[in-house]
Design an enzyme around this catalytic site. Structure first.
Site, mmCIF file in Angstrom:
data_model
loop_
_atom_site.group_PDB
_atom_site.id
_atom_site.type_symbol
_atom_site.label_atom_id
_atom_site.label_comp_id
_atom_site.label_asym_id
_atom_site.label_seq_id
_atom_site.Cartn_x
_atom_site.Cartn_y
_atom_site.Cartn_z
ATOM 1 N N ASP A 47 0.512 -1.666 0.081
ATOM 2 C CA ASP A 47 0.131 0.393 -0.207
ATOM 3 C C ASP A 47 1.021 1.249 -0.331
ATOM 4 O OD1 ASP A 47 -2.560 -1.187 2.465
ATOM 5 O OD2 ASP A 47 -1.695 -2.020 0.219
ATOM 6 N N ALA A 48 1.743 1.101 1.137
ATOM 7 C CA ALA A 48 3.250 2.506 1.004
ATOM 8 C C ALA A 48 3.568 2.541 -0.798
ATOM 9 C CB ALA A 48 3.727 2.113 2.127
ATOM 10 N N ASP A 51 1.124 4.261 -2.594
ATOM 11 C CA ASP A 51 0.645 5.852 -2.358
ATOM 12 C C ASP A 51 1.584 6.454 -3.304
ATOM 13 O OD1 ASP A 51 -0.593 4.948 1.123
ATOM 14 O OD2 ASP A 51 -1.846 4.655 -1.260
ATOM 15 N N LEU A 97 -9.807 7.189 -43.970
ATOM 16 C CA LEU A 97 -9.441 7.610 -44.914
ATOM 17 C C LEU A 97 -11.064 7.353 -46.069
ATOM 18 C CD1 LEU A 97 -6.075 5.278 -45.737
ATOM 19 C CD2 LEU A 97 -6.135 8.107 -45.788
ATOM 20 N N GLU A 130 0.103 2.719 -51.870
ATOM 21 C CA GLU A 130 0.994 2.316 -50.969
ATOM 22 C C GLU A 130 -0.447 1.075 -50.955
ATOM 23 O OE1 GLU A 130 1.970 4.278 -47.502
ATOM 24 O OE2 GLU A 130 1.703 5.724 -48.934
ATOM 25 N N LYS A 132 -2.293 -0.530 -48.030
ATOM 26 C CA LYS A 132 -3.084 -0.455 -46.786
ATOM 27 C C LYS A 132 -3.002 -1.857 -45.587
ATOM 28 C CE LYS A 132 -7.526 1.020 -45.601
ATOM 29 N NZ LYS A 132 -7.404 0.747 -44.355
ATOM 30 N N ASP A 134 -3.208 -4.239 -43.290
ATOM 31 C CA ASP A 134 -4.247 -4.823 -42.259
ATOM 32 C C ASP A 134 -3.836 -4.809 -40.425
ATOM 33 O OD1 ASP A 134 -6.907 -4.894 -41.502
ATOM 34 O OD2 ASP A 134 -7.372 -6.710 -42.617
ATOM 35 N N TYR A 240 4.059 5.032 -42.129
ATOM 36 C CA TYR A 240 3.542 6.001 -44.099
ATOM 37 C C TYR A 240 2.950 7.436 -43.455
ATOM 38 C CZ TYR A 240 -0.708 4.116 -41.113
ATOM 39 O OH TYR A 240 -1.995 4.026 -40.316
ATOM 40 N N LYS A 328 -10.208 -0.269 -51.668
ATOM 41 C CA LYS A 328 -10.029 -1.308 -51.515
ATOM 42 C C LYS A 328 -9.664 -2.995 -52.072
ATOM 43 C CE LYS A 328 -10.337 -1.411 -46.980
ATOM 44 N NZ LYS A 328 -11.773 -0.935 -46.351
ATOM 45 N N CYS A 433 -44.632 -2.723 -35.174
ATOM 46 C CA CYS A 433 -43.344 -2.944 -34.745
ATOM 47 C C CYS A 433 -44.170 -4.739 -34.036
ATOM 48 C CB CYS A 433 -43.267 -1.884 -33.831
ATOM 49 S SG CYS A 433 -41.899 -1.878 -32.722
ATOM 50 N N CYS A 436 -43.305 -2.950 -29.707
ATOM 51 C CA CYS A 436 -44.211 -2.820 -28.799
ATOM 52 C C CYS A 436 -45.791 -2.732 -29.715
ATOM 53 C CB CYS A 436 -43.832 -0.953 -28.646
ATOM 54 S SG CYS A 436 -44.251 0.043 -30.275
ATOM 55 N N CYS A 451 -40.925 2.475 -36.947
ATOM 56 C CA CYS A 451 -41.930 1.949 -35.325
ATOM 57 C C CYS A 451 -42.501 3.648 -35.029
ATOM 58 C CB CYS A 451 -41.490 0.984 -34.321
ATOM 59 S SG CYS A 451 -42.282 1.958 -32.634
ATOM 60 N N CYS A 457 -41.558 3.692 -26.958
ATOM 61 C CA CYS A 457 -41.259 1.541 -27.702
ATOM 62 C C CYS A 457 -39.453 1.986 -27.216
ATOM 63 C CB CYS A 457 -41.417 1.971 -29.488
ATOM 64 S SG CYS A 457 -40.166 0.577 -29.953
HETATM 65 S S1 IVH Z 1 -2.390 6.658 -44.260
HETATM 66 C C1 IVH Z 1 -4.584 10.939 -43.006
HETATM 67 N N1 IVH Z 1 -1.290 4.850 -45.422
HETATM 68 O O1 IVH Z 1 -5.897 2.512 -42.563
HETATM 69 C C2 IVH Z 1 -4.225 9.658 -43.528
HETATM 70 N N2 IVH Z 1 -2.980 4.725 -43.609
HETATM 71 O O2 IVH Z 1 -8.756 3.175 -43.229
HETATM 72 C C3 IVH Z 1 -3.416 8.718 -42.875
HETATM 73 N N3 IVH Z 1 -4.121 2.507 -42.508
HETATM 74 O O3 IVH Z 1 -6.421 4.897 -40.006
HETATM 75 C C4 IVH Z 1 -3.638 7.361 -42.649
HETATM 76 N N4 IVH Z 1 -1.972 1.437 -43.456
HETATM 77 O O4 IVH Z 1 -4.889 3.272 -39.739
HETATM 78 C C5 IVH Z 1 -2.170 5.330 -44.488
HETATM 79 N N5 IVH Z 1 -0.798 3.505 -46.087
HETATM 80 C C6 IVH Z 1 -0.910 3.697 -44.834
HETATM 81 C C7 IVH Z 1 -2.378 2.792 -44.412
HETATM 82 C C8 IVH Z 1 -2.993 3.157 -43.689
HETATM 83 C C9 IVH Z 1 -2.936 1.241 -42.699
HETATM 84 C C10 IVH Z 1 -4.932 2.317 -41.532
HETATM 85 C C11 IVH Z 1 -4.942 3.658 -40.627
HETATM 86 C C12 IVH Z 1 -5.942 4.238 -41.419
HETATM 87 C C13 IVH Z 1 -6.500 3.108 -41.912
HETATM 88 C C14 IVH Z 1 -7.667 4.515 -42.447
#
Ligand code: IVH
Length: 706
Positions: A47-48, A51, A97, A130, A132, A134, A240, A328, A433, A436, A451, A457
């Site tokens: 505890d000390a 604190d 984005l 570039e 994206k 995941d 990035y 995407k 509904c 309700c 509804c 509701c």
């Molecule tokens: S740029 C202001 N570049 O995607 C823009 N984002 O859907 C900043 N992400 O929140 C993001 N690869 O987590 C950028 N080559 C890449 C990325 C990237 C993955 C993610 C990031 C962002 C999300 C948006």
């Protein structure tokens, strides 16, 4: 142990950076001690010692008030222990984005960028392309070359402090040489396929939790309260982007990324520079073909305008940059059986059909529910009556194809009629509904049946409350969907205001409930007390008004600044001939549908009384104008005539970024009319009203030339 006085003297000698790092360490240590004490019932320190940690943290917070976060363990009311990670307010918000799924949407993006900048189709305009990644995004703050803070994205404005946890990620340097004094590096934490399989194999052997996909594994590993667990997990990082920097990293995106690489960060080797749309789409096809062999998950391609001066001119909408877009990859698909169609009633009364599916794996995640949108979608037609799925309807018992794209709710794409049971019957959508019994009405032009029960509701009332406490709204720790449902069943909560009188009315009862206790009840009430002041944008979003999402709420908050100004404006906007209605419509991002919904919710519906009750309990923190120190901050500006040095869209975005309001017409409330050649009636009206009229050059001087 040092007394209060000595501790404070010593703290006065710390540099800001050292204090920030130490406060972060202390918060983590206190959080870990709390976790050990309260959650695992196995105290790890005396505890000390506990604190002493808190006293030292308090001394630092007194000396450096900016470090005194609202949720600091030193501020906990009613002895609520700090839980989880300390919160970090990002110096610059971490944005998301805009998404594109089709090549046409990328073409529209490219055309929009050109139009905004006033570039014709032939003018050169380069983008980077570039992968994206995941994973989950992370912001790393370096001061004097030293890593002082690592924070997750959180809700974009406030994330979690994971400084301790990134100490062992080898792609993240702890020390940089030759870096700007302040440098915030942003990028993605991820786990490679090989490391993911090995981790899951080890977990399976040990009987531990198996992760569904590398992204979840990365998130679960980084967000470990015990940094030693993070250290044992193989995480990686690609840089990035960047946030606050004390000097520019370069003049182009490509050069800035090359600089980050030279400083020692891992940057993605697949990044290319593309001149024009065709090159961008070619980069997309190349990455799509490489996807399976990269060794880590990517879910699309990000295009960014290469020239940083152009990025600056393009600027940001409320949550996304205008200079980037994510393209995407197509969603993954799987076939399964639609076992049942159920109806959920949402907070706006919408009857939403949900498909209950035989569980099936789609892109690494087990899916057992999918949205069916509305009754037309089930019947095989769109809102205009045109056929979808060539008119094939969906029935309980059918074999359906489901897909998911990114984090979105899975959807049903198609149905296999050859496998349909001959005895199956078309689905009959309810006209009342299911919760309700009120009539469920479909207004002309609305795809959705709703509804008519309003807050009477129970489903609507409870969904509104859940929305109110959700993460992007009031985000009250310890008050989630489960507790809302339980308190609603008890009759303790009917509307948001009741949350703030819960302690007074039912505090004693709650502490006696199963699963609760004196301490957890006190924790909940402390968390509720902390939210008696909330940022205006969160409040507006929390009201759950139809069409007012997070981004519209943020836009409205910055435009009106205070709750009183916002409410007065929306109340006055009920008069279509007054000045408030056109002002509401002139806000970038607020269309007529949103505006009507706001006006009706805050003037006519049962929401009005609920909002008044709520505001008797809480206060909204005014939204900071986007740039309080600019010469035009807070002014109302109107543009007319031809602008020669920038497009109308750019002029408007720039004025708004500097904290001005842009209106469509001149009134007594206009401060400045910017009149280009060909200005007509607006200039005349401004002269009559004595409004200041300036030309484009004078405007650029005032707004600071780009
Ligand atoms: S740029 C202001 N570049 O995607 C823009 N984002 O859907 C900043 N992400 O929140 C993001 N690869 O987590 C950028 N080559 C890449 C990325 C990237 C993955 C993610 C990031 C962002 C999300 C948006």
């Amino acid at each position: 142990m040092a007394g209060q006085h000595e501790a404070e003297e010593d703290v006065a000698r710390l540099s800001g950076a050292a204090a920030g790092a130490e406060a972060a360490r202390l918060r983590l240590a206190v959080a870990q001690a709390n976790e050990a004490y309260h959650r695992r019932d196995t105290p790890e320190i005396s505890d000390a010692q506990y604190d002493a940690l808190k006293r030292r943290l308090l001394a630092i917070e007194r000396q450096f008030p900016a470090l005194a976060l609202p949720d600091s363990p030193t501020r906990a009311v009613g002895a609520a222990p700090a839980e989880g990670f300390a919160k970090v307010t990002h110096a610059q918000p971490m944005l998301s984005l805009e998404n594109a799924f089709e090549a046409e949407e990328v073409a529209e993006f490219e055309a929009r960028v050109r139009k905004f900048l006033g570039l014709d189709a032939a003018a050169p305009l380069a983008f980077t392309a570039e992968p994206k990644i995941d994973g989950l995004s992370l912001s790393l703050r370096y001061e004097g070359g030293r890593l002082v803070q690592a924070a997750t994205r959180g809700d974009g404005a406030v994330g979690e402090n994971v400084t301790e946890n990134v100490a062992h990620i080898r792609d993240i340097p702890q020390q940089l040489t030759g870096a700007p004094e302040v440098l915030e590096v942003r990028g993605e934490v991820y786990m490679s396929h090989a490391d993911f399989s090995a981790l899951n194999a080890r977990a399976a052997a040990a009987g531990d939790k198996i992760f569904a996909n590398p992204r979840n594994a990365a998130a679960g590993s980084l967000r470990q309260l015990d940094a030693r667990i993070t250290a044992a997990r193989p995480l990686r990082f690609f840089a990035y982007a960047w946030g606050a920097v004390s000097e520019p990293l370069g003049t182009t995106q490509s050069a800035a990324i090359a600089r980050l690489s030279a400083l020692g960060f891992a940057t993605n080797p697949q990044t290319t520079r593309c001149e024009g749309l065709q090159a961008m789409l070619a980069a997309y096809r190349t990455l799509e073909a490489q996807r399976a062999t990269l060794g880590y998950d990517i879910d699309g391609v990000v295009y960014k305008v290469d020239d940083l001066a152009l990025q600056r001119r393009l600027g940001f909408r409320s949550t996304t940059p205008r200079w980037a877009i994510a393209h995407k990859f197509p969603a993954e698909l799987a076939w399964t059986r639609l076992e049942k169609i159920e109806i959920q009633v949402g907070r706006t009364g919408a009857l939403s059909p949900v498909a209950r599916l035989a569980p099936v794996t789609v892109g690494g995640v087990v899916v057992s529910n999918a949205t069916l949108h509305n009754e037309d979608y089930i019947a095989g037609r769109d809102a205009t009556g045109a056929p979808i799925r060539q008119g094939r309807d969906l029935r309980e018992g059918d074999w359906v194809q489901v897909y998911r794209a990114g984090d979105v709710i899975p959807k049903v794409a198609d149905v296999d009629l050859s496998r349909r049971d001959g005895a199956s019957q078309p689905y009959v959508f309810p006209k009342v509904c299911p919760e309700c019994g009120s009539d469920a009405i479909r207004e002309p032009g609305d795809a959705v049946r709703r509804c008519s029960g309003g807050l009477a509701c129970p489903a609507q009332a409870v969904e509104k409350l859940k929305h109110f406490v959700s993460r992007a709204a009031f985000d009250i720790e310890g008050l989630g969907a489960k507790q809302i449902e339980a308190f609603f069943r008890e009759g303790w909560l009917r509307e948001p205001a009741d949350i703030f009188t819960l302690r007074e009315k039912y505090g004693a009862e709650l502490a006696l409930r199963d699963g609760w206790g004196e301490r957890s009840a006190q924790n909940l009430f402390a968390a509720i007390e902390q939210r008696r002041r909330v940022p205006l944008a969160r409040l507006i979003f929390a009201l759950g008004i139809r069409h007012v999402g997070e981004s519209a709420a943020a836009t409205l908050a910055t435009h009106y600044g205070t709750w009183d100004a916002f409410l007065a404006a929306v109340r006055s906007a009920d008069d279509p001939d007054g000045a408030a209605w056109p002002e509401l419509l002139s806000i970038d991002g607020i269309g007529e549908v949103t505006a009507r919904s706001l006006v009706s919710a805050l003037n006519h519906s049962s929401d009005r009384a609920a909002v008044e009750n709520l505001m008797a309990e809480i206060a909204a923190e005014p939204a900071a104008p986007r740039a309080a120190d600019s010469a035009i901050s807070g002014l109302t500006v109107v543009f007319t005539g031809t602008l020669e040095r920038m497009t109308r869209a750019e002029a408007k975005a720039r004025a708004e970024a500097l904290g001005a309001k842009v209106a469509g017409s001149v009134s007594a409330r206009t401060d400045i009319l910017v009149a280009g050649p060909g200005a007509g009636s607006k200039a005349k009206k401004a002269a009559e009203l004595g409004v200041r009229v300036i030309d484009e050059d004078a405007w650029l001087t005032l707004a600071g030339a780009p």
